[in-house]
Design an enzyme around this catalytic site. Sequence first.
Site, mmCIF file in Angstrom:
data_model
loop_
_atom_site.group_PDB
_atom_site.id
_atom_site.type_symbol
_atom_site.label_atom_id
_atom_site.label_comp_id
_atom_site.label_asym_id
_atom_site.label_seq_id
_atom_site.Cartn_x
_atom_site.Cartn_y
_atom_site.Cartn_z
ATOM 1 N N GLN A 131 7.346 -4.768 0.237
ATOM 2 C CA GLN A 131 6.069 -3.760 0.642
ATOM 3 C C GLN A 131 5.220 -3.343 -0.475
ATOM 4 O O GLN A 131 5.645 -2.542 -1.349
ATOM 5 C CB GLN A 131 6.652 -2.614 1.355
ATOM 6 C CG GLN A 131 5.701 -1.629 1.741
ATOM 7 C CD GLN A 131 6.238 -0.612 2.356
ATOM 8 O OE1 GLN A 131 7.485 -0.103 2.144
ATOM 9 N NE2 GLN A 131 5.579 0.359 3.391
ATOM 10 N N GLY A 132 4.047 -4.204 -0.421
ATOM 11 C CA GLY A 132 3.288 -3.854 -1.659
ATOM 12 C C GLY A 132 2.234 -2.514 -1.163
ATOM 13 O O GLY A 132 0.990 -3.197 -0.927
ATOM 14 N N TYR A 133 2.635 -1.450 -1.073
ATOM 15 C CA TYR A 133 1.646 -0.578 -0.772
ATOM 16 C C TYR A 133 1.398 0.397 -2.222
ATOM 17 O O TYR A 133 0.100 0.438 -2.525
ATOM 18 C CB TYR A 133 2.063 0.538 0.054
ATOM 19 C CG TYR A 133 2.285 0.344 1.692
ATOM 20 C CD1 TYR A 133 1.976 -0.994 2.016
ATOM 21 C CD2 TYR A 133 2.095 1.247 2.681
ATOM 22 C CE1 TYR A 133 1.870 -1.257 3.321
ATOM 23 C CE2 TYR A 133 2.002 1.064 3.905
ATOM 24 C CZ TYR A 133 1.751 -0.523 4.197
ATOM 25 O OH TYR A 133 1.808 -0.463 5.548
ATOM 26 N N SER A 134 2.324 1.114 -2.719
ATOM 27 C CA SER A 134 1.975 1.849 -3.658
ATOM 28 C C SER A 134 1.516 1.391 -5.137
ATOM 29 O O SER A 134 1.757 0.264 -5.439
ATOM 30 C CB SER A 134 3.353 2.669 -4.230
ATOM 31 O OG SER A 134 3.974 3.239 -3.042
ATOM 32 N N GLU A 251 8.211 2.337 9.784
ATOM 33 C CA GLU A 251 8.774 2.670 8.495
ATOM 34 C C GLU A 251 9.669 4.086 8.980
ATOM 35 O O GLU A 251 10.666 4.514 8.509
ATOM 36 C CB GLU A 251 8.097 2.813 7.337
ATOM 37 C CG GLU A 251 8.649 3.351 6.289
ATOM 38 C CD GLU A 251 8.196 2.663 4.717
ATOM 39 O OE1 GLU A 251 6.837 2.553 4.936
ATOM 40 O OE2 GLU A 251 8.791 2.927 3.788
ATOM 41 N N ASN A 375 8.599 14.492 1.126
ATOM 42 C CA ASN A 375 9.012 15.819 1.922
ATOM 43 C C ASN A 375 7.724 16.719 2.040
ATOM 44 O O ASN A 375 7.252 17.273 3.093
ATOM 45 C CB ASN A 375 9.911 16.629 1.303
ATOM 46 C CG ASN A 375 11.293 16.401 1.729
ATOM 47 O OD1 ASN A 375 11.478 15.312 2.479
ATOM 48 N ND2 ASN A 375 12.269 17.046 1.481
#
Length: 396
Positions: A131-134, A251, A375
């Site tokens: 997963q290449g999000y951040s 997710e 959170n």
Amino acid sequence: MKLQFSPEDEQFRAEIAGWLADNLVGEFAQLKFRGGPGDEHMFPEERKAWERKLAEGGWTCVGWPKEVGGRGLSIEQQVIFFEEYARAGAPGRMGHIGEGLAGPTLIAFGSEEQKSKYLPGILSGTEFWCQGYSEPSAGSDLANVKTKARFDEASGKWQINGQKVWTSLAHESEYCFVIARTDPESKAHKGLGFFLIKMDQPGVTVRPIEQITGTSEFNEVFFDDAECAAEDIVGQPGDGWKVAMGLLGFERGVSTLGQQMAFQNELNEVVKLAKDNGAAKDPLIRQRIADAHIGLKIMRYNSLRMLSGGSDGSLQKEALIYKLYWATWHRDLGELAVDILGPEADIMVNAPYELNRLQSLFLFTRSDTIYGGTNQIQRNIIAERGLGMPKELRPV
Ligand SMILES: Cc1cc2nc3c(=O)[nH]c(=O)nc-3n(C[C@H](O)[C@H](O)[C@H](O)COP(=O)(O)OP(=O)(O)OC[C@H]3O[C@@H](n4cnc5c(N)ncnc54)[C@H](O)[C@@H]3O)c2cc1C
């Protein structure tokens, strides 16, 4: 919400339990109870072989619709599948990002060509995804991604440039889904695209990041003129945010069901330790164990309630508490484990990094309240979308 299982469901339970008993043997027996939180780096090749074994039995992608090759299981039967999977001690899934995130997103938003190109590799347990999000300046504020995608008319392909970070299992993956900016002048969630990128190509560099557990489950990923075929953008340029948010629904929803069913095994291990080393005689420890047990039961009923709402990624408002609840419960379990270990928790064989399972659990569970939305971010979401409170101030 259904709290009881039908006779057909129980028959299904016997079927999956029987298959696991027959197949989690021989070369796979060593994988029992391995590959979970803090242990993801272990036995990657053997666990990939296990994925292929599961696929042979038709036990990958059990919640996907039958039209695309899944089993089309009801939510109740998915719960049963994961319960039995955990009870048998079957290993942490190598294919969970493809099966739980990439696949459902392609089923919901992908073209027919994308589905026929990518779903079979996930179903057969032969192709893995990351997963290449951040990015270094885009985590909670995901819309701040800077990675760029430029369409090169000469080659007829997208060229991707930029850096991703914390990319779990990138070193074990054939493909990465990447959010990148298709309009270089755009800001925030506008002008983004959702790309399906092959990892094994000259423009992609994967660099492991060492974690506090001493292992490297995640990585930095650099794209330097990496190529992506014209047809491998999901939706249109500019649709990236919509697709990315649809994926986050998966997710934070059904994809973590399997993980939670395995929490019972960890709690059992913690209780056994408390009995063995006498910590269970301490009334405060007993109270915390009871709380953990209650918390796990609540989590299970909560997931059943949430997942009864729909399996297309569109979750009901009650679902907003789910990620915050399980992540906090699991982090607390890690703390309970080291408190029960007592002084032994501070001792490491071959310091600094040969940890026992519960030490790893403690260290890894620190990250549960970070990945998939921290959170604090979950609380913002509950406040704004669940309770209708005023939105937090954001830079314009
Ligand atoms: C084990 C692990 C695996 C991961 N795997 C992946 C992966 O495979 N692919 C991927 O793309 N990413 C992955 N991540 C990254 C993860 O999604 C990010 O770490 C997460 O979104 C938080 O972003 P950040 O680390 O940049 O922290 P930041 O966003 O910089 O946050 C720092 C702190 O500020 C708080 N904060 C930030 N904004 C707000 C706000 N608006 N209100 C209140 N508090 C705020 C946060 O809660 C946090 O406490 C992984 C992370 C971990 C720990």
